[in-house]
Scaffold this motif. Sequence first.
Motif, PDB file in Angstrom:
ATOM      1  N   LYS A 114       0.588  -0.852  -0.113  1.00 40.86           N
ATOM      2  CA  LYS A 114       0.218   0.112  -0.059  1.00 40.86           C
ATOM      3  C   LYS A 114       1.117   1.183  -0.121  1.00 40.86           C
ATOM      4  O   LYS A 114       0.532   2.227  -0.896  1.00 40.86           O
ATOM      5  N   HIS A 146       8.565  20.569  -0.179  1.00 38.38           N
ATOM      6  CA  HIS A 146       8.086  20.846  -2.281  1.00 38.38           C
ATOM      7  C   HIS A 146       6.904  21.824  -3.088  1.00 38.38           C
ATOM      8  O   HIS A 146       5.685  21.928  -2.321  1.00 38.38           O
ATOM      9  N   ALA A 171       5.011  21.243  -5.121  1.00 42.65           N
ATOM     10  CA  ALA A 171       3.638  21.004  -5.345  1.00 42.65           C
ATOM     11  C   ALA A 171       2.883  21.265  -4.524  1.00 42.65           C
ATOM     12  O   ALA A 171       1.615  21.139  -4.304  1.00 42.65           O
ATOM     13  N   ALA A 176      -0.664  10.762  -2.118  1.00 44.63           N
ATOM     14  CA  ALA A 176      -1.382   9.907  -3.870  1.00 44.63           C
ATOM     15  C   ALA A 176      -1.023  10.740  -4.360  1.00 44.63           C
ATOM     16  O   ALA A 176      -1.048   9.800  -5.964  1.00 44.63           O
ATOM     17  N   ALA A 177      -0.456  11.365  -4.474  1.00 47.96           N
ATOM     18  CA  ALA A 177       0.825  12.094  -5.733  1.00 47.96           C
ATOM     19  C   ALA A 177       2.727  11.358  -5.135  1.00 47.96           C
ATOM     20  O   ALA A 177       3.176  12.170  -6.616  1.00 47.96           O
ATOM     21  N   ARG A 178       2.470  11.097  -3.968  1.00 42.74           N
ATOM     22  CA  ARG A 178       3.721  10.461  -4.164  1.00 42.74           C
ATOM     23  C   ARG A 178       5.023  11.507  -4.361  1.00 42.74           C
ATOM     24  O   ARG A 178       5.936  11.674  -4.966  1.00 42.74           O
ATOM     25  N   ILE A 179       4.873  12.533  -3.395  1.00 47.38           N
ATOM     26  CA  ILE A 179       5.490  13.698  -3.131  1.00 47.38           C
ATOM     27  C   ILE A 179       6.619  12.622  -2.549  1.00 47.38           C
ATOM     28  O   ILE A 179       6.975  11.797  -1.782  1.00 47.38           O
ATOM     29  N   PRO A 180       7.803  12.812  -3.163  1.00 41.85           N
ATOM     30  CA  PRO A 180       9.335  12.334  -2.762  1.00 41.85           C
ATOM     31  C   PRO A 180      10.025  12.729  -1.365  1.00 41.85           C
ATOM     32  O   PRO A 180       9.989  13.300  -0.962  1.00 41.85           O
ATOM     33  N   ARG A 186      12.480  12.493  -0.123  1.00 37.12           N
ATOM     34  CA  ARG A 186      14.503  12.817  -0.350  1.00 37.12           C
ATOM     35  C   ARG A 186      14.640  14.605  -0.634  1.00 37.12           C
ATOM     36  O   ARG A 186      14.181  14.934  -0.716  1.00 37.12           O
ATOM     37  N   GLU A 199      17.956  16.328  -5.953  1.00 34.12           N
ATOM     38  CA  GLU A 199      19.562  16.418  -5.905  1.00 34.12           C
ATOM     39  C   GLU A 199      20.051  18.239  -6.356  1.00 34.12           C
ATOM     40  O   GLU A 199      18.978  18.613  -6.814  1.00 34.12           O
ATOM     41  N   GLU A 250      18.285  20.284  -8.737  1.00 33.45           N
ATOM     42  CA  GLU A 250      17.639  21.252  -8.106  1.00 33.45           C
ATOM     43  C   GLU A 250      17.379  21.894  -7.250  1.00 33.45           C
ATOM     44  O   GLU A 250      16.034  22.970  -6.863  1.00 33.45           O
ATOM     45  N   ARG A 310      15.071  24.038  -5.139  1.00 36.38           N
ATOM     46  CA  ARG A 310      14.295  23.786  -4.079  1.00 36.38           C
ATOM     47  C   ARG A 310      14.840  24.870  -2.138  1.00 36.38           C
ATOM     48  O   ARG A 310      13.992  24.472  -1.395  1.00 36.38           O
TER      49      ARG A 310
END
Lengths: 433, 113
Positions: free
Chosen positions: A87, A121, A123, A169-173, A175, A178, A181, A185
């Motif tokens: 899940k 993030h 997003a 839900a959107a799988r914001i990572p 981590r 790099e 970015e 960020r």
Amino acid sequence: MSNAGTAAAERAVADAHRREWAFVLAATARVAGDLDVAEECVQDAYLAALDAWARDGVPHKPGAWLTATAKRKALDVLRREKVFRSKMPLLVEPAEEEAVADPDEDAVPDDRLRLVFTCCHPALAREAQVALTLRLVCGVSTGDIARAFLVPETTMAARVTRAKKKIAAARIPYRVPEAAELPERLDAVLTVIHLLYTTGHTAPSGADLVRADLVDRALHLTRMLLALMPDEPEVRGLLALLLLTDARRATRTDVKGRLLVLAEQDRSAWDRAAISEGNRLVVGAFRTGRVGRYALQAAIASLHAVAPSYAATDWPQVVRLYDELLKRWPSPVVALNRAVAVSMAHGPEAALDEVEALARDGRLAGYHYLPAIRADLLRRLGRQREAADAYRAALGLVDNDAEREFLTARLAEAINSGSGHSSEGWTTRPGAW
Amino acid sequence: MAQYAVLIYSPAPADPMEITPDYLALLERYPAQVEELGGKIVTGFALQPSTTATAIRGDLVTDGPFIEAKEVVAGFFILEAPDLDVALKIAKLNPATIDGGVEVRPLFVPPSE
């Protein structure tokens, strides 16, 4: 269980909550693979610590104890729900089994960085970034966050829940971005922390303790970030800016809570230790040759901090730094602050032209510092009637009590003094410094 | 891997027969770029221009797209990517972002019991 033991446990838990929350949650989130689960387990671990530490004494490394306990709870939850891989695989990393096998190991310090970057993030909306950072990185309760930002608790709770759902839900990572970015960020992270600071700083001191706490949270977060990213000049710049601004905290209002502008503040009461630490950080940031907007703002704050008086500030140098700042950050607020420096370096006439141009530009409509500064320049030019009109315009836009009182006093002065006399007063202090 | 719908918005009426040779060239390069970044296009569709759309709201049938706007949905594809960062990197390279834009939306997966 002795009362003394209980009291000591409570103190130790409160201390660990303030200092180690981010560390414990970040490490648990890596195991849990889900921020909600991690948060619940960390809360449980703190609760369990109250009993266990009162019974067995406070452990040698409270953070490690809490992390191990929270991780164990997270694994229990995962096993129970049998969702380990199916899940919520998003946060779980392949190497995880090893780390889980040794729950006493000190968590990778990077975990806290991952947590910060996930909360900030791009997003996520800025207000969600701010709320999540306070909730997850600082462990501030949703109720306290709501009070600090003057919104109902249900609104803030919904905001936090929505943001956490989006991360899942959107799988914001989970981590650290790099290298390519990273500048962009990191800027979002610094913006969030700076916003926390200014929200706390703008509130009249003493009027709202929750807001004063925001200032300390912001300073603490920046120190943590600097420890984790010692090579980033902008992190150094932000810490310097916050320290140099905060060094004046005690002198920003008088005993009655009335706002004192920079020129009126008692410079002998400024926090010298904070100023010298800030100055060292500015020098360090400039030495890298990669200065950004925070280091430049800190450099400006530093010139103010070391000046013997408002009038004797190195205004030409302040104007030069604003020129650099405008190149990197072409914001009308920066241009307005620059105009104040211009008025001190080259006289109010020159500055008034720039302020009028900004007023025509229209982007600062609704920003009360624009008419307030315009009023001050007019006052210094002896144009009291126009100054009074501008003070009225500023009063129509201001929403902070201390600032309203200041402007009201200035308006009365402008009306009474007619065109001749101009008191020895100084420009209002725009922005965060 | 997660799945996302990438909704493509272009200036109305977004007629696929009107796309320029330059745009077409970018579009042809796109699948290879997607793969290179670690994603996979599961399926994708371009739509007829929004002038061919018919909208129904309640029992009212009207001509045109559901929401009147300067930009309309021109197509969509289903993207498989390890996480949102990769999905966004891929979405940024889509030529639609030059004169319109894209929306990245995770697909709904019913919670498993």
